[in-house]
Design a protein around this motif. Structure first.
Motif, short mmCIF file in Angstrom:
data_model
loop_
_atom_site.label_atom_id
_atom_site.label_comp_id
_atom_site.label_asym_id
_atom_site.label_seq_id
_atom_site.Cartn_x
_atom_site.Cartn_y
_atom_site.Cartn_z
N PRO A 53 0.82 -1.22 0.00
CA PRO A 53 0.00 0.00 0.00
C PRO A 53 0.85 1.27 0.00
O PRO A 53 1.95 1.31 0.54
CB PRO A 53 -0.81 -0.13 1.30
N GLY A 54 0.30 2.30 -0.65
CA GLY A 54 0.92 3.62 -0.61
C GLY A 54 2.09 3.84 -1.54
O GLY A 54 2.84 4.80 -1.36
N GLN A 55 2.26 2.99 -2.54
CA GLN A 55 3.44 3.07 -3.41
C GLN A 55 3.11 3.53 -4.84
O GLN A 55 3.87 3.25 -5.77
CB GLN A 55 4.14 1.73 -3.44
N LEU A 56 2.00 4.25 -5.02
CA LEU A 56 1.62 4.67 -6.37
C LEU A 56 2.67 5.59 -6.99
O LEU A 56 3.03 5.42 -8.16
CB LEU A 56 0.26 5.36 -6.33
N GLU A 88 -4.23 1.60 -9.83
CA GLU A 88 -4.31 1.53 -8.38
C GLU A 88 -5.58 0.80 -7.95
O GLU A 88 -6.67 1.13 -8.41
CB GLU A 88 -4.28 2.93 -7.77
N ASP A 90 -7.20 -0.66 -4.19
CA ASP A 90 -7.06 -0.80 -2.73
C ASP A 90 -5.74 -0.22 -2.23
O ASP A 90 -5.04 -0.82 -1.40
CB ASP A 90 -7.17 -2.28 -2.31
N ASP A 91 -5.37 0.95 -2.78
CA ASP A 91 -4.16 1.67 -2.38
C ASP A 91 -2.88 0.96 -2.81
O ASP A 91 -1.78 1.32 -2.38
CB ASP A 91 -4.14 1.91 -0.87
N ARG A 92 -2.98 -0.05 -3.67
CA ARG A 92 -1.81 -0.75 -4.19
C ARG A 92 -1.63 -0.43 -5.67
O ARG A 92 -2.62 -0.33 -6.40
CB ARG A 92 -1.93 -2.27 -3.99
#
Length: 299
Positions: A53-56, A88, A90-92
């Motif tokens: 998560p959070g790596q866009l 993206e 689910d935040d992935r």
């Protein structure tokens, strides 16, 4: 269901949703690796990479870097064409790549060859490649290292702050360049047709080239993973010995700490790896004598 299988199940769910949005059929996909990212092989020579998560933003940069390297004729893993990525879910962040032809692991020689080529490139002008952050995600990994005691995590937070202070005071070194950011032998391979190919481009950025060179020095002198002869070949091929620079110990200690934090993250999901984390912490604290240390790889 264990934490590891929970993580795998979540990656499969994200892969399915993202693939369908990209117009790809995930039927027949197989899990290649579940580590920092989840890698899946899809039919037709496609490799899907599902981030944490959070790596866009990092995924966007990795795609841009891969295309930039391709345009500059630097062999590197290439994105799958005709997909607007990353996607993206689910935040992935999910990206798709061309599967490599038959290849073998990198060596000190091939890493030096690849880094020399990369460091000689002028920085890209059509996108912001960003600045190197040697401490990216370390605080989060410490917070999530729930199999460690609070005392261990407190020590890690203090050590992280000390390393940041030391890094801010680095002496002058080589001119800043585009760096790979994680240039160990696992991220450089040789294909059977003779190409030296760079992998895992998500940390490419502008920074001190010594950061890339330190990875091989750590492999040689912290872990005894390559011989001193191999390291000499690396130095001659690249043209610089980072261990002779006054800032080397700071970068070495930071790289070793990154490896320890990564192991702590793995142990939070797979408690069977806790002993490896405790060993690494003991080494960093000076409780296992001088280098080299015997560390076991974690996924």
């Amino acid at each position: 269901m264990t934490q590891t299988s929970n993580a795998e199940a979540a990656a499969w769910t994200v892969l399915d949703a993202a693939s369908r949005r990209a117009g790809l059929d995930p039927s027949g996909a197989e899990l290649m690796r579940l580590g920092e990212n989840a890698l899946f092989r899809l039919p037709g020579g496609i490799v899907a990479r599902v981030s944490r998560p959070g790596q866009l933003a990092a995924a966007k940069r990795e795609v841009a870097v891969a295309r930039w390297l391709g345009a500059n004729h630097v062999p590197a893993v290439q994105t799958w064409p005709d997909i607007d990525q990353p996607i993206e879910v689910d935040d992935r962040a999910i990206t798709w790549w061309q599967e490599l032809p038959p290849h073998r692991p990198g060596t000190a020689l091939t890493v030096a060859t690849a880094l020399r080529r990369l460091h000689d490139l002028p920085p890209p002008t059509d996108f912001d490649i960003g600045r190197l952050d040697p401490f990216v995600r370390l605080a989060e990994r410490i917070d999530r290292a729930t199999t460690l005691t609070e005392a261990d995590r407190a020590w890690m937070r203090t050590h992280l702050a000390e390393l940041k202070t030391r890094y801010a005071a680095l002496p002058e070194g080589l001119p800043q360049t585009v760096v790979h950011g994680d240039a160990w032998i696992g991220n450089v391979v040789s294909t059977n047709d003779g190409k030296v190919v760079l992998l895992d481009l998500e940390r490419c950025s502008i920074g001190p080239p010594e950061w890339d060179l330190t990875s091989t020095a750590v492999k040689a002198f912290t872990l005894a993973g390559i011989t001193s002869k191999d390291y000499d070949i690396f130095v001659r091929t690249y043209g610089h010995d980072v261990t002779s620079w006054a800032g080397f110990e700071t970068l070495r200690d930071t790289r070793e700490f990154r490896m320890t934090c990564m192991a702590a993250q793995v142990a939070a999901e797979n408690p069977a790896r806790l002993d490896e984390v405790l060993l690494r912490l003991a080494c960093l604290r000076g409780e296992h004598g001088s280098r080299p240390w015997i560390w076991t790889a974690v996924p």
